[in-house]
Motif scaffolding. Sequence first.
Motif, short mmCIF file in Angstrom:
data_model
loop_
_atom_site.label_atom_id
_atom_site.label_comp_id
_atom_site.label_asym_id
_atom_site.label_seq_id
_atom_site.Cartn_x
_atom_site.Cartn_y
_atom_site.Cartn_z
N ILE A 164 0.87 -1.17 0.00
CA ILE A 164 0.00 0.00 0.00
C ILE A 164 0.91 1.22 0.00
O ILE A 164 1.95 1.24 0.66
N SER A 165 0.55 2.24 -0.78
CA SER A 165 1.45 3.39 -0.87
C SER A 165 0.74 4.62 -1.41
O SER A 165 -0.18 4.52 -2.22
N ASP A 166 1.22 5.79 -0.92
CA ASP A 166 0.81 7.01 -1.62
C ASP A 166 1.47 7.01 -2.99
O ASP A 166 2.46 6.30 -3.23
N TRP A 167 0.93 7.80 -3.91
CA TRP A 167 1.44 7.77 -5.28
C TRP A 167 1.30 9.13 -5.95
O TRP A 167 0.30 9.83 -5.74
N ASN B 125 3.77 -0.72 3.90
CA ASN B 125 3.59 0.66 3.40
C ASN B 125 4.87 1.05 2.68
O ASN B 125 5.87 1.38 3.30
N SER B 126 4.83 1.02 1.35
CA SER B 126 6.02 1.30 0.54
C SER B 126 5.98 2.72 -0.01
O SER B 126 6.68 3.04 -0.97
N GLY B 127 5.17 3.57 0.61
CA GLY B 127 5.00 4.93 0.10
C GLY B 127 6.13 5.87 0.47
O GLY B 127 7.19 5.46 0.96
N ILE B 128 5.88 7.16 0.27
CA ILE B 128 6.88 8.19 0.49
C ILE B 128 6.62 8.94 1.79
O ILE B 128 7.53 9.17 2.58
N ALA B 129 5.39 9.32 2.04
CA ALA B 129 5.15 10.22 3.16
C ALA B 129 3.87 9.96 3.94
O ALA B 129 3.70 10.49 5.02
N THR B 130 2.96 9.15 3.42
CA THR B 130 1.61 9.10 3.98
C THR B 130 1.38 7.86 4.83
O THR B 130 1.53 6.73 4.35
N SER B 131 1.01 8.06 6.10
CA SER B 131 0.55 6.96 6.95
C SER B 131 -0.80 6.48 6.41
O SER B 131 -1.62 7.29 5.98
N LEU B 132 -1.03 5.17 6.43
CA LEU B 132 -2.26 4.62 5.85
C LEU B 132 -2.96 3.72 6.85
O LEU B 132 -2.31 3.00 7.62
N ASN B 133 -4.28 3.77 6.85
CA ASN B 133 -5.07 2.85 7.67
C ASN B 133 -5.54 1.70 6.79
O ASN B 133 -6.20 1.91 5.77
#
Length: 509
Positions: free
Chosen positions: A166-169, A231-239
Amino acid sequence: MRCSPLHLRCISVVVFLSVTGTLAADPYIFFDWTVSYLTASPLGTRQQVIGINGQFPGPILNVTTNWNVVMNVKNNLDEPLLLTWNGIQQRKNSWQDGVLGTNCPIPAGWNWTYEFQVKDQIGSFFYFPSTNFQRASGGYGGIIVNNREIIPVPFARPDGDVTLFISDWYTKSHKKLRKDVEGKNGLGPPDGILINGFGPFPYTRELASNAIPFGTINVEPGKTYRFRVHNSGIATSLNFRIQNHNLLLVETEGSYTVQQNYTNMDIHVGQSFSFLVTMDQSGSNDYYIVASPRFVTSVKASGVAILRYSSSQGPALGPLPDPPAELDTFFSMNQARSIRLNLSAGAARPNPQGSFKYGQITVTDVYVIVNGPPEMIEGRLRATLNGISYIPPSTPLKLAQQYNISGVYKLDFPKRPMNRHPRVDTSVINGTFKGFVEIIFQNSDTTVKSYHLDGYAFFVVGMDFGLWTENSRSTYNKGDAVARSTTCILVHGRPSWFLWTMLACGTFE
Ligand SMILES: [Cu+2]
């Protein structure tokens, strides 16, 4: 000395000397990976993404405790590439962890063979490009370290294994983003949330287009699956949550946890969790798998994939399952505190100090590290820790140390924040070999921070809102704090702190 193809070669000689003879009994496994750009449209906009062997996300590195991995990586990008094996604690060749300073990036068009052993480890991790902001374009994939057959696992063998990223994009390229992040505007909000490289299922007309392909996980009724969520994103915490299904937490970043049910889990950037999920619903329709942004109001759309029972007759029903209250950091902190180490599970290994009981080890050094909000320093927007924005030297730290080259770095990283102007410097923590360090992170910014200690697992012994004081030690968990490699610091309108202790056990052997 600089990172150059020549040094890649001369280092490889050192590797073979240190490996030969000591690891002979453990099996070797060989991989050949090519990293290159692919074209994809995860949010409906055509863009370049980074794939491995033509896949995005990349292939899963599926290995077993103590195996030796020989990983040849060909860099077909147009810029240097450094892959990090995140969470893998290398006892041998610890410099091959794929981070700047110990390991040189692979020049464009070159290849390099990483060699490392997944010694005494189990669990769920992921690899990714560690420099040049490339992770914003992909290049990541799962690492599964299975237990050896003779080592018991604290739960029944699942019927299947599912890896989810899951990741921001951002629809901007990583090259554009890395210019933005140093400029006046900063990073800015992401354009959406991906699950396994796919955009959202069209759960709402306003926020998700039905022209975008979405991810589907196929399951059998009554069976139990191990979901490894990163969480393989850059900046965003995810639920993260799955409609109508419980998440039984069993492992995080290589530690078995006390097994507890959650209806959702806050997963911060860089974190990995394993949940057992039983397909105990009617299965006559599909269900939503959701990753929604936390603590940010600028991003509205969620990442949504579909859980499809083989018996399903139709689409998922109703609205998405509810997230926790949008800005409820207390919920998130209590949830993080509820994650405990499973003390009766196998796979533990003693600390380098020779004890399983971390609460009884003498602390050799204490660091209070305060992050500052990004500010303009020497013409670029930079974040600081204790007033210092680290700048990598042209000679890698490891080579400077190995060949006794002075003046490359300073061993003067302050143990407390200093009352002076922020500066750019190559300031390094002077660790004690086999020492045991207490680190307090104090977040003075307005956004959640995620800290990762490469090559180590540390015990998350406490966290709270407000300023840390010596008295805060009375709240530490000295019995069953979870050992992991990535943790977060939340904010709640005022500074908040959390703490870890770690082992210094020879990053520089
Ligand atoms: Cu790492």
